[in-house]
Design an enzyme around this catalytic site. Structure first.
Site, PDB file in Angstrom:
ATOM      1  N   HIS A  22       0.783  -1.203   0.042  1.00  0.00           N
ATOM      2  CA  HIS A  22      -0.073  -0.115  -0.010  1.00  0.00           C
ATOM      3  C   HIS A  22       1.040   1.294  -0.039  1.00  0.00           C
ATOM      4  O   HIS A  22       1.343   1.487   1.031  1.00  0.00           O
ATOM      5  CB  HIS A  22      -0.897   0.034   1.069  1.00  0.00           C
ATOM      6  CG  HIS A  22      -1.817   1.190   1.110  1.00  0.00           C
ATOM      7  ND1 HIS A  22      -3.471   0.844   1.391  1.00  0.00           N
ATOM      8  CD2 HIS A  22      -1.419   2.384   1.079  1.00  0.00           C
ATOM      9  CE1 HIS A  22      -3.771   2.251   1.136  1.00  0.00           C
ATOM     10  NE2 HIS A  22      -2.908   3.296   1.049  1.00  0.00           N
ATOM     11  N   HIS A  24       1.662   5.432  -1.878  1.00  0.00           N
ATOM     12  CA  HIS A  24       1.196   6.619  -2.645  1.00  0.00           C
ATOM     13  C   HIS A  24       2.890   7.151  -2.867  1.00  0.00           C
ATOM     14  O   HIS A  24       3.531   7.599  -2.122  1.00  0.00           O
ATOM     15  CB  HIS A  24       0.675   7.521  -1.677  1.00  0.00           C
ATOM     16  CG  HIS A  24      -0.805   7.141  -0.995  1.00  0.00           C
ATOM     17  ND1 HIS A  24      -1.693   7.285  -1.779  1.00  0.00           N
ATOM     18  CD2 HIS A  24      -0.753   6.430   0.265  1.00  0.00           C
ATOM     19  CE1 HIS A  24      -2.822   6.700  -0.913  1.00  0.00           C
ATOM     20  NE2 HIS A  24      -2.322   6.191   0.116  1.00  0.00           N
ATOM     21  N   LYS A 108      -9.741   0.119  -5.744  1.00  0.00           N
ATOM     22  CA  LYS A 108      -9.409   0.628  -4.516  1.00  0.00           C
ATOM     23  C   LYS A 108     -10.626   1.379  -4.280  1.00  0.00           C
ATOM     24  O   LYS A 108     -11.296   2.401  -5.112  1.00  0.00           O
ATOM     25  CB  LYS A 108      -8.219   1.592  -4.593  1.00  0.00           C
ATOM     26  CG  LYS A 108      -7.982   2.445  -3.138  1.00  0.00           C
ATOM     27  CD  LYS A 108      -7.822   1.440  -2.024  1.00  0.00           C
ATOM     28  CE  LYS A 108      -7.692   2.219  -0.722  1.00  0.00           C
ATOM     29  NZ  LYS A 108      -6.623   3.222  -0.378  1.00  0.00           N
ATOM     30  N   HIS A 145     -10.578   1.290   1.903  1.00  0.00           N
ATOM     31  CA  HIS A 145     -10.538   2.241   2.917  1.00  0.00           C
ATOM     32  C   HIS A 145     -11.411   2.102   4.014  1.00  0.00           C
ATOM     33  O   HIS A 145     -12.427   2.542   3.473  1.00  0.00           O
ATOM     34  CB  HIS A 145      -9.973   3.663   2.293  1.00  0.00           C
ATOM     35  CG  HIS A 145      -9.697   4.763   3.233  1.00  0.00           C
ATOM     36  ND1 HIS A 145      -8.525   5.376   3.558  1.00  0.00           N
ATOM     37  CD2 HIS A 145     -10.407   5.131   4.481  1.00  0.00           C
ATOM     38  CE1 HIS A 145      -8.484   6.234   4.425  1.00  0.00           C
ATOM     39  NE2 HIS A 145      -9.719   6.032   5.194  1.00  0.00           N
ATOM     40  N   HIS A 183      -4.495  -0.442   5.658  1.00  0.00           N
ATOM     41  CA  HIS A 183      -4.133   0.381   7.124  1.00  0.00           C
ATOM     42  C   HIS A 183      -5.013   0.133   8.209  1.00  0.00           C
ATOM     43  O   HIS A 183      -5.657   1.202   8.588  1.00  0.00           O
ATOM     44  CB  HIS A 183      -3.901   1.480   6.732  1.00  0.00           C
ATOM     45  CG  HIS A 183      -4.918   2.418   5.626  1.00  0.00           C
ATOM     46  ND1 HIS A 183      -6.147   2.492   5.888  1.00  0.00           N
ATOM     47  CD2 HIS A 183      -4.631   2.934   4.404  1.00  0.00           C
ATOM     48  CE1 HIS A 183      -6.722   2.872   4.930  1.00  0.00           C
ATOM     49  NE2 HIS A 183      -5.877   3.365   3.843  1.00  0.00           N
ATOM     50  N   ASP A 256       1.534   2.782   3.480  1.00  0.00           N
ATOM     51  CA  ASP A 256       0.588   3.645   3.322  1.00  0.00           C
ATOM     52  C   ASP A 256       1.389   5.270   3.360  1.00  0.00           C
ATOM     53  O   ASP A 256       1.064   6.325   3.983  1.00  0.00           O
ATOM     54  CB  ASP A 256      -0.534   4.089   4.260  1.00  0.00           C
ATOM     55  CG  ASP A 256      -1.477   5.072   4.073  1.00  0.00           C
ATOM     56  OD1 ASP A 256      -1.666   5.310   2.774  1.00  0.00           O
ATOM     57  OD2 ASP A 256      -2.364   5.402   4.921  1.00  0.00           O
TER      58      ASP A 256
HETATM   59  C1  NCD Z   1      -3.340   8.839   1.870  1.00  0.00           C
HETATM   60  C2  NCD Z   1      -2.930  10.330   0.951  1.00  0.00           C
HETATM   61  O1  NCD Z   1      -2.350  11.243   1.399  1.00  0.00           O
HETATM   62  O2  NCD Z   1      -2.878   9.897  -0.351  1.00  0.00           O
HETATM   63  N1  NCD Z   1      -3.528   9.726   3.159  1.00  0.00           N
HETATM   64  C3  NCD Z   1      -3.541   9.070   4.333  1.00  0.00           C
HETATM   65  O3  NCD Z   1      -3.945   9.657   5.374  1.00  0.00           O
HETATM   66  N2  NCD Z   1      -3.246   7.912   4.515  1.00  0.00           N
HETATM   67  C4  NCD Z   1      -4.719   8.624   1.191  1.00  0.00           C
HETATM   68  C5  NCD Z   1      -5.185   7.360   2.198  1.00  0.00           C
HETATM   69  O4  NCD Z   1      -4.851   6.282   2.216  1.00  0.00           O
HETATM   70  O5  NCD Z   1      -6.196   7.461   2.974  1.00  0.00           O
HETATM   71 ZN    ZN Z   2      -3.182   5.026   1.441  1.00  0.00          ZN
END
Ligand code: NCD
Ligand code: ZN
Length: 356
Positions: A22, A24, A108, A145, A183, A256
């Site tokens: 997971h 970003h 997702k 999520h 998460h 995450d």
């Molecule tokens: C994530 C993001 O910034 O893209 N932020 C977070 O607080 N985890 C998005 C997500 O996974 O909820």
């Molecule tokens: Zn995330």
């Protein structure tokens, strides 16, 4: 996996290369700035599709994958595993195209309005039943999520309610749908996944195992500890550590890591997301060592996720050694600085090399 000890303390470990299930990585200059941290530590990663605009089509995912691969230096081995962002407009044909493409690993679900770039998410997942049935038919995992969208529900109670109101009925109504609850943050979610069927798994972040919600307010409001779903109570944090270190094969690593520039975090309405990619494996090693469960890190970080996604386990190795190393106050997120997790403090472990 090999663990070297000195005076009864683990000081070095080598294990199969790990994957981040997971992640970003954003786009453009930020992508180029943050991706090296992940490439150094992981062989593969599930790439989240919450770009602006979100990645909703196979064509967009293919193009995004190309931009990610363009940031992988020659000689490095890193495979981005692409996902599609579920919207109210996603069709059965989109899922069929995704399955046929061989390019999309999962879809997702973002609950509308709950987190970064979730405004195009879905308010009521069950309005997507036809799409969910298509995912089930094509054996493509749904990544969720897990927070209910209701603004009148206490923000710390949204995950627990999601499990009861959304996840449990979803699993009952789609008996072959494979689901990863991303998460997880609560003891109740951990218990639900642990007792659930083999087609249900969960990722666990390092920050949710290292901090409880007091960290949001330690000496003042702490925007760099704000993420969604939120940090929870100490008993929840402990339950997550227990789940991750239990050797249960349906809990696996998902950082995450979610970079936001310093100015968008330190703001009157700061963004949700914590950047951990610079220290991801080091932090998990710290958690597992602290729990006296370092021997179970390899399953959690390198085996169980691949098994769930039915991908081969990695053949390379990664080594970590116990050695204090300082995290800088800021790192570059491309055109602007960002504040990494543990900024200005120490990590207890450091990366000591990889062999592919
Ligand atoms: C994530 C993001 O910034 O893209 N932020 C977070 O607080 N985890 C998005 C997500 O996974 O909820
Ligand atoms: Zn995330």
């Amino acid at each position: 996996m090999e663990i070297e000890e000195r005076d009864g303390m683990p000081v070095r470990l080598s294990m199969a290369q790990a994957d981040d299930w997971h992640l970003h990585v954003r786009d453009g200059a930020m992508l180029a700035a943050v991706l090296p941290d992940t490439i150094q530590r992981f062989r593969r990663a599930i790439i989240m599709p919450n770009l602006h605009p979100p990645v909703t089509t196979v064509a967009a995912a293919r193009a995004y994958r190309g931009r990610i691969l363009a940031c992988v230096p020659p000689g490095a081995h890193f495979t981005p595993l692409m996902t599609l962002y579920l919207t109210a407009a996603t069709t059965v044909a989109d899922i069929e195209e995704a399955a046929a493409s061989g390019l999309i690993t999962a879809v997702k679900y973002y609950p509308a309005g709950q987190t970064t770039n979730s405004d195009q998410g879905v308010a009521d997942l069950r309005r997507c039943d036809a799409v969910l049935a298509a995912l089930e038919r094509h054996d493509m995992p749904l990544l969720v999520h897990g927070e209910v969208v209701d603004a009148d529900v206490d923000v710390f109670a949204r995950e627990e309610l999601f499990v009861a109101r959304v996840l449990a009925p979803l699993l009952a109504d789609f008996p072959r749908l494979r689901v990863v609850m991303e998460h997880i943050t609560t003891a109740s979610a951990a218990a639900f996944v642990s007792a659930g069927p083999p087609r249900l798994a969960a990722t666990i972040t390092a920050h949710h195992m290292l901090l409880n919600r007091n960290a949001l307010f330690e000496g003042g409001i702490r925007p760099h500890h704000y993420c969604r779903p939120l940090l929870q109570k100490e008993e929840d944090r402990r339950a997550l550590v227990a789940a991750a270190t239990s050797g249960h094969p349906r809990f696996f690593l998902g950082t995450d890591s979610a970079p936001h520039t310093r100015s968008t975090k330190e703001s009157a309405c700061g963004c949700a997301g914590i950047y951990t990619a610079h220290a991801a494996l080091e932090l998990y090693a710290e958690i597992f060592a602290e729990a006296g469960a370092l021997a179970r890190l390899e399953g959690f970080a390198s085996h169980f996720g691949a098994d769930f996604y039915r991908l081969p386990r990695n053949t390379g190795t990664v080594c970590l050694e116990r050695c204090a190393s300082a995290v800088p106050q800021t790192v570059s997120f491309g055109t602007q600085p960002g504040v990494p997790f543990r900024a200005g403090m120490n990590l207890q472990w450091r990366l000591a090399g990889t062999r592919t």
